[in-house]
Design a protein around this motif. Structure first.
Motif, mmCIF file in Angstrom:
data_model
loop_
_atom_site.group_PDB
_atom_site.id
_atom_site.type_symbol
_atom_site.label_atom_id
_atom_site.label_comp_id
_atom_site.label_asym_id
_atom_site.label_seq_id
_atom_site.Cartn_x
_atom_site.Cartn_y
_atom_site.Cartn_z
ATOM 1 N N LYS A 142 17.553 15.690 21.384
ATOM 2 C CA LYS A 142 18.243 15.897 22.723
ATOM 3 C C LYS A 142 17.120 15.052 23.897
ATOM 4 O O LYS A 142 17.558 14.449 24.644
ATOM 5 C CB LYS A 142 17.965 17.191 23.194
ATOM 6 N N ASN A 143 15.392 14.989 23.577
ATOM 7 C CA ASN A 143 14.623 14.518 24.329
ATOM 8 C C ASN A 143 14.107 13.017 24.111
ATOM 9 O O ASN A 143 13.805 12.442 25.077
ATOM 10 C CB ASN A 143 13.804 15.692 24.437
ATOM 11 N N LYS B 244 15.302 19.583 19.377
ATOM 12 C CA LYS B 244 14.614 19.220 20.439
ATOM 13 C C LYS B 244 14.504 17.724 20.524
ATOM 14 O O LYS B 244 14.589 17.199 21.540
ATOM 15 C CB LYS B 244 13.580 20.012 20.658
ATOM 16 N N PRO C 162 14.842 23.789 14.994
ATOM 17 C CA PRO C 162 14.727 23.597 16.188
ATOM 18 C C PRO C 162 14.157 22.553 16.820
ATOM 19 O O PRO C 162 14.531 21.931 17.698
ATOM 20 C CB PRO C 162 13.805 25.063 16.422
ATOM 21 N N LEU C 163 13.074 21.833 16.130
ATOM 22 C CA LEU C 163 12.299 20.834 16.608
ATOM 23 C C LEU C 163 13.227 19.600 16.364
ATOM 24 O O LEU C 163 12.894 18.501 17.366
ATOM 25 C CB LEU C 163 11.152 20.618 15.834
ATOM 26 N N THR D 124 21.739 19.529 11.558
ATOM 27 C CA THR D 124 21.515 19.363 12.940
ATOM 28 C C THR D 124 22.476 18.347 13.625
ATOM 29 O O THR D 124 22.719 18.169 14.588
ATOM 30 C CB THR D 124 20.028 18.793 13.459
ATOM 31 N N ALA E 203 17.143 26.652 24.371
ATOM 32 C CA ALA E 203 16.403 25.469 25.183
ATOM 33 C C ALA E 203 17.034 25.377 26.532
ATOM 34 O O ALA E 203 16.169 24.929 27.410
ATOM 35 C CB ALA E 203 16.252 24.360 24.156
ATOM 36 N N ASP E 204 18.226 25.769 26.881
ATOM 37 C CA ASP E 204 18.957 25.652 27.965
ATOM 38 C C ASP E 204 18.733 26.697 28.952
ATOM 39 O O ASP E 204 19.177 26.604 29.931
ATOM 40 C CB ASP E 204 20.313 25.316 27.916
ATOM 41 N N SER F 139 19.135 27.668 18.988
ATOM 42 C CA SER F 139 18.198 26.853 19.332
ATOM 43 C C SER F 139 18.501 26.070 20.642
ATOM 44 O O SER F 139 17.852 25.766 21.531
ATOM 45 C CB SER F 139 17.749 25.744 18.469
ATOM 46 N N ARG F 140 19.730 25.539 20.951
ATOM 47 C CA ARG F 140 20.226 24.733 22.021
ATOM 48 C C ARG F 140 20.319 25.623 23.327
ATOM 49 O O ARG F 140 19.884 25.391 24.171
ATOM 50 C CB ARG F 140 21.573 23.932 21.757
#
Length: 532
Positions: free
Chosen positions: A74-75, A71, A67-68, A152, A307-308, A303-304
């Motif tokens: 994405k960020n 993240k 999950p990290l 991922t 997160a959304d 996880s995506r």
């Protein structure tokens, strides 16, 4: 569903070859060393690197790291590249240090995990093997981190195919050991032990190299990064604390299981840790081929979605995953219940193994077969919590599971005849995951706002109704074979080919006519591939 099915099919193909070669590997090693004293010593030592790796990283990978990484991709301005490099650096250095320390402490570790009634020589043999096997930890870390990064990036093939090379290497070592070594622990030499231990480690090294090459081809370039400030690893460390608790609790339960099964083996040779370990490995085969493939594809997507803030889509992803896994796990579990001894007779009645030893492992496997569905659903449920970054709740559930399993295993150890202890321990495992799965379902449903339970239960009901005739057909073939001849390796192969094949075919036909959509989708995918 179709996207998950395609991704899962790619992984399942690799995992199937991996697990089937793993079958052969297990059979070769068992034939070479048997299930008596040397077999118990090897299997006890073989589990130590996995235990330590599990304690240190494996649980963190599935619950925290994936999950990290998603993240960070994405960020972060660099798409998470620096974060991935720091994780790899930390894993390689940390696990290398742990491997060296473990090698130095191999004897105390083996004394901890083995029964108190083991002789000093038997502990020495296990410690020598453990010292040769513990370097695997560092290579586990490299390979597992590479696999997580590949997943991922939706590169699922290499992590599922790489273990095939590991199995081939160990098969070769097992054949050589059978030719030049001995299964008698009193006459085994240090050279024999080095061949067995170092050869097993060489398989893991080969597996790690394959994953490193795949990661390079996916565009990842490793550069050691040691700076931790503003790296995002602080969040990983905080989340990992509960994961370490989760894994540590599970390993305490495993410690109890290992001590009890090794003790049972000394009281009734051939009915101890090796029998339990081999049956558990076979039990993991359908789970590894079917459920792990879906879980691996499902966690990054969930996880995506979480997160959304798309919880409805996340619920559908989970529900689809459970029904897809169950559509194949349900018949697999019932067929293991019926055909367990035939499976183990075919695999294990060779070399230094007797047909009686093989059938006993099959009896343990039959009980594990009943646990296949609750265990698989439980593992899927954990991914609901992990997609939220919640590692605390799984740790609490693990404490419940470990308590139930340890308590029931102790009851089995002190109340059952020695010959039936590990069968009772397998039943304890079944009860544990039925109860633990119920607790996990209730908590996960509350967390995500429902798990589409009605759809899941309805699907499971139709799958079991379709699977029962399949199991009865396999049972009829088994009964007819027993009426004609004894169950030997040859007749077991016939039973598995005819009974297992007819059972699966009957299940597919019945499930399709009952309009089980997951089975229809699988049949459609297979026929489309064949049509090409």
């Amino acid at each position: 569903m179709s996207r998950m099915l395609r991704a899962s099919a790619i992984m399942a193909a690799g995992t199937m070859v991996s697990r089937l070669t793993g079958f052969f590997r297990t059979a070769v090693i068992a034939a070479a060393i048997g299930v008596a004293a040397l077999g118990d010593a090897y299997n006890a030592a073989y589990q130590i690197p996995y235990i330590l790796f599990d304690l240190l990283l494996q649980g963190v990978l599935s619950s925290v790291v994936v999950p990290l990484i998603v993240k960070a991709q994405k960020n972060d301005p660099d798409g998470g590249q620096a974060f991935e490099q720091r994780l790899m650096t930390l894993a390689v250095l940390g696990l290398t240090v742990i491997a060296v320390i473990g090698m130095a402490l191999s004897r105390p570790i083996m004394e901890l995990y083995t029964a108190s009634n083991w002789s000093a020589h038997k502990v020495d043999v296990a410690a020598t093997l453990a010292m040769c096997l513990l370097p695997q930890i560092a290579f586990f870390g490299v390979g597992a981190m590479a696999g997580a990064i590949l997943n991922t990036r939706d590169r699922f093939g290499a992590p599922m195919w790489a273990p095939v090379l590991n199995n081939i290497v160990v098969i070769g070592i097992g054949v050589v050991f059978y030719k030049v070594g001995t299964s008698n622990i009193d006459t085994v030499t240090r050279g024999d032990l080095l061949l067995l231990g170092v050869g097993t480690t060489a398989g893991i090294v080969a597996q790690a190299i394959v994953l490193i090459i795949a990661l390079h081809r996916a565009g990842f370039r490793f550069r050691p990064r040691f700076g931790l400030r503003d790296s995002g690893l602080g969040e990983a460390a905080r989340s990992a604390l509960w994961t370490f608790a989760f894994v540590g609790i599970n390993q305490l339960g495993f410690l109890v299981t290992t001590k009890l099964s090794t003790g049972a083996g000394d009281r009734a040779p051939g009915s101890g840790n090796s029998a339990y370990s081999y049956a558990f490995q076979l039990f993991q085969l359908p789970y590894g081929i079917i459920a792990v493939s879906v879980i691996t594809a499902m966690l990054p997507r969930m996880s995506r979605l979480v997160a959304d803030g798309e919880l409805g889509a996340a619920r559908s992803e989970f529900s689809s995953g459970v029904r897809l896994v169950s559509s194949l796990i349900v018949p697999a579990g019932l067929l293991l219940l019926v055909l367990g001894p035939a499976v183990t007779t075919l695999i294990f009645s060779w070399g230094h193994m007797t047909p009686e030893d093989a059938r006993y492992i099959g009896n343990v496997l039959q009980v594990f077969g009943l646990a296949l569905v609750p265990f698989s659903i439980f593992q899927l449920l954990l991914r609901v919590f992990y997609s939220f970054g919640d590692t605390k709740t799984p740790a609490i559930i693990a404490a419940v599971n470990a308590t139930i399993n340890s308590a029931l295993s102790l009851v089995a150890y002190f109340t059952l005849p020695a010959r039936y202890i590990v069968i009772g321990m397998a039943f304890s495992y079944l009860v544990t995951y039925v109860v633990g799965g119920g607790v996990a379902w209730a908590l996960a449903s509350r967390r995500i706002g429902g798990l589409e339970g009605r759809a899941v239960l309805g699907g499971l009901y139709r799958m079991y109704v379709a699977a029962i005739p399949a199991a009865l057909a396999a049972l009829a073939i088994l009964w007819l074979t027993r009426e004609v001849t004894e169950i030997t390796a040859v007749s077991a192969a016939v039973v598995l080919a005819v009974g297992g094949g007819a059972g699966l075919l009957l299940y597919m036909i019945t499930a399709q006519r009952m309009r089980v959509p997951e089975v229809t989708s699988i049949i459609g995918l297979v026929t489309s591939r064949v049509g090409r």
